[in-house]
Every structure is written in structure tokens, then in C-alpha cells.
Motif scaffolding. Structure first.
Motif: not given
Length: 159
Positions: A29-34, A94-109, A122-126
Motif C-alpha cells: 500500500v502507498y499513501c502519499p503524505m505531505i 514519478t509520484l514517489k520521486k516527486w514527493l521525496s524531492n519536496d519541490t512542490v513550492e517551486n511551481y508557479t502559475l 519542471n520537476g518530477a511531473l515534467k
């Protein structure tokens, strides 16, 4: 026997408990946490919350699918085009890698509205494509194509 990643819909605020109970039953099981900072009247505290509210991922074979309903809190599988949604292994990694990098706050819209379709640059969800559902002051909700899940992201400098 091949295994696939399926998406389980669980009772609200039961994601962690369901993941723990499934794990006890030897289900992958995988429950992604932030981590989020919660503000109370007298203090601030950093807490872990599920990335996907009311969803957990299980890696099981087709014949094991019914086993998850033995766990209290499991409601149903998420369906996509009339079949249980299967998340590809590469998307889970990709999701696991993205969460382990903890770079979500680098995105801008900027200048985006609900219903707009976007490609993450950019990032793991490129190169992942998504549709915007909702935009708040510091958050944006996206539906990731191909994954069939809603992503709730905290964003810096959201206009």
C-alpha cells in the motif's frame, strides 16, 4: 501473477488508518503524505496530511482485489472508463520521486482558470498533462491525465 497499482476510495480522514491496516494484511500500500503548517489560535504546527484526500494506492493482483474490503474504512475502487483505475508503475515511481524531492513550492502559475489544460514543465511531473479544477490563493487542484486522480498542490507566488 502480475500486480497492478489500483486506487482505493476510503472514508474521509481514514487514509492513514486504512493504509496501516492494509499493510498489516501484507498488502503493498502507498499513501502519499505531505507536510503542512496548520494554524491554531495559539500556535502553528507542522503536520503530515494525505496528498490525495480519501485515496490510497494498493499494488495487488486481479484475484486479490476483493481482499481490501476486509479492512474497515475502504469504500470502493476508483473507476476509469468503466474499469478499476490502474496506475502505471512509472507514474507511481514519478509520484514517489516527486514527493521525496519536496519541490512542490517551486511551481508557479499565472493567469490560469478552472477548466484550463496545462502541461507541467519542471520537476518530477515534467511533461505530465493536467486539467485545472480549482485555483485558490496558495493551492491549485489538477486532474492528472492518465492517472485519473486529483492532485492538490501548494504553490508559491500564485497569481
Amino acid at each position: 501473477m502480475s500486480k497492478n497499482w489500483y486506487v482505493l476510495y476510503v472514508k474521509p480522514k481514514n487514509e492513514k488508518k486504512v493504509a496501516e491496516r492494509l499493510s498489516i494484511q501484507n498488502i503493498d500500500v502507498y499513501c502519499p503524505m505531505i507536510k503542512e503548517i496548520k494554524q491554531w489560535s495559539d500556535r502553528k504546527k507542522k503536520i503530515e496530511v494525505p496528498l490525495f484526500k480519501s485515496y490510497v494506492f494498493v499494488n495487488i493482483s486481479e484475484c486479490e482485489r476483493q481482499k481490501v474490503f476486509e479492512v474497515p474504512g475502504v469504500v470502493r475502487y476508483l473507476f476509469w472508463l468503466g474499469k478499476p483505475a490502474i496506475v502505471r508503475e512509472v507514474e507511481m515511481e514519478t509520484l514517489k520521486k516527486w514527493l521525496s524531492n519536496d519541490t512542490v513550492e517551486n511551481y508557479t502559475l499565472t493567469k490560469l482558470e478552472s477548466g484550463d489544460r496545462v502541461a507541467i514543465k519542471n520537476g518530477a511531473l515534467k511533461n505530465k498533462k493536467a486539467e485545472i479544477i480549482e485555483i485558490g490563493k496558495t493551492r491549485v487542484k489538477l486532474i492528472l491525465e492518465g492517472m485519473g486522480v486529483v492532485l492538490n498542490m501548494k504553490i508559491k507566488n500564485l497569481v
